[in-house]
Design a protein around this motif. Structure first.
Motif, PDB file in Angstrom:
ATOM      1  N   UNK A  91       0.838  -1.207   0.000  1.00  0.00           N
ATOM      2  CA  UNK A  91       0.000   0.000   0.000  1.00  0.00           C
ATOM      3  C   UNK A  91       0.867   1.249   0.000  1.00  0.00           C
ATOM      4  N   UNK A  92       1.954   1.218   0.744  1.00  0.00           N
ATOM      5  CA  UNK A  92       2.864   2.357   0.799  1.00  0.00           C
ATOM      6  C   UNK A  92       3.443   2.649  -0.589  1.00  0.00           C
ATOM      7  N   UNK A  93       3.839   1.599  -1.310  1.00  0.00           N
ATOM      8  CA  UNK A  93       4.347   1.774  -2.678  1.00  0.00           C
ATOM      9  C   UNK A  93       3.279   2.370  -3.592  1.00  0.00           C
ATOM     10  N   UNK A  94       2.045   1.889  -3.459  1.00  0.00           N
ATOM     11  CA  UNK A  94       0.951   2.407  -4.289  1.00  0.00           C
ATOM     12  C   UNK A  94       0.630   3.857  -3.939  1.00  0.00           C
ATOM     13  N   UNK A  95       0.704   4.193  -2.656  1.00  0.00           N
ATOM     14  CA  UNK A  95       0.496   5.591  -2.238  1.00  0.00           C
ATOM     15  C   UNK A  95       1.568   6.490  -2.838  1.00  0.00           C
ATOM     16  N   UNK A 128     -10.461  -4.687   6.989  1.00  0.00           N
ATOM     17  CA  UNK A 128     -10.152  -5.768   7.927  1.00  0.00           C
ATOM     18  C   UNK A 128      -8.695  -6.183   7.748  1.00  0.00           C
ATOM     19  N   UNK A 129      -8.096  -6.638   8.836  1.00  0.00           N
ATOM     20  CA  UNK A 129      -6.758  -7.211   8.742  1.00  0.00           C
ATOM     21  C   UNK A 129      -6.909  -8.718   8.615  1.00  0.00           C
ATOM     22  N   UNK A 138       2.489   6.969   7.609  1.00  0.00           N
ATOM     23  CA  UNK A 138       1.344   7.494   6.845  1.00  0.00           C
ATOM     24  C   UNK A 138       0.376   6.354   6.527  1.00  0.00           C
ATOM     25  N   UNK A 139       0.912   5.263   6.001  1.00  0.00           N
ATOM     26  CA  UNK A 139       0.057   4.121   5.646  1.00  0.00           C
ATOM     27  C   UNK A 139      -0.531   3.476   6.896  1.00  0.00           C
ATOM     28  N   UNK A 140       0.295   3.293   7.928  1.00  0.00           N
ATOM     29  CA  UNK A 140      -0.198   2.637   9.142  1.00  0.00           C
ATOM     30  C   UNK A 140      -1.268   3.459   9.858  1.00  0.00           C
ATOM     31  N   UNK A 179      -8.974   3.123   9.346  1.00  0.00           N
ATOM     32  CA  UNK A 179      -9.904   2.347   8.523  1.00  0.00           C
ATOM     33  C   UNK A 179     -10.317   1.046   9.204  1.00  0.00           C
ATOM     34  N   UNK A 180      -9.389   0.395   9.897  1.00  0.00           N
ATOM     35  CA  UNK A 180      -9.719  -0.824  10.635  1.00  0.00           C
ATOM     36  C   UNK A 180     -10.602  -0.490  11.834  1.00  0.00           C
ATOM     37  N   UNK A 181     -10.224   0.548  12.582  1.00  0.00           N
ATOM     38  CA  UNK A 181     -10.976   0.941  13.783  1.00  0.00           C
ATOM     39  C   UNK A 181     -12.442   1.205  13.473  1.00  0.00           C
TER      40      UNK A 181
END
Length: 163
Positions: free
Chosen positions: A61-65, A91-92, A76-78, A84-86
């Motif tokens: 996701x970081x690479x895509x961002x 979902x993880x 930033x991604x985390x 989004x999970x909260x």
């Protein structure tokens, strides 16, 4: 197909554009109703997961961002993923250490995941199995369940045809 009727859509033919737009709209509406901020980064992470239509790791996701012009620090991604999970938009998938867009965003539920062991396609499904009732066991054992994760591994229909 509306977001409310989605089951395990990753393995079913469906209009993916409409599916993604419906889920994104549900997330936007939920944030609006609950005074939550769906920042550009959070929105982009959700969009990337919807477009991928599969589970992605944080570094993917970081690479895509980064490709999309966003900052490339892992925090930033985390932070986006944590939000989004909260709030139930993502979902993880623990066994893959990856994330997947929720097919029923903003709803309190504990999905099961069907994971293809060859292509790693992941489908969210409803684990309401006859005779399996976590809430009954929870009450009888005096245990309050806060989270349930059910992950089923096997082969999707495409990989079954290949093997």
């Amino acid at each position: 197909m509306s977001a409310s009727n989605l089951g395990s859509v990753a393995f079913e033919k469906h209009d993916h554009t409409t599916c993604s737009e419906s889920i994104l709209k549900s997330a936007e509406d939920y944030c609006s109703r609950n005074n939550l901020k769906l920042t550009d980064t959070r929105r982009k992470v959700l969009e990337l997961l919807l477009v991928a239509h599969r589970a992605l790791g944080a570094y993917s996701l970081l690479d895509l961002l980064k490709e999309a012009g966003f900052r490339s620090q892992p925090t930033v991604a985390y932070r986006a993923l944590d939000f989004l999970v909260k709030h139930g938009f993502v979902h993880k998938v623990k066994s893959l250490n990856a994330f997947i867009a929720c097919t029923r965003p903003g709803r309190n539920h504990s999905p099961a995941f069907m994971i293809c062991r060859l292509c790693e396609t992941v489908a969210e499904t409803n684990p309401e199995i006859p005779g399996f009732n976590v809430s009954v066991d929870e009450r009888s054992l005096g245990f309050k369940v806060e989270q349930t994760v059910i992950e089923l591994q096997g082969l999707c229909h495409t990989c079954t045809e290949i093997t």
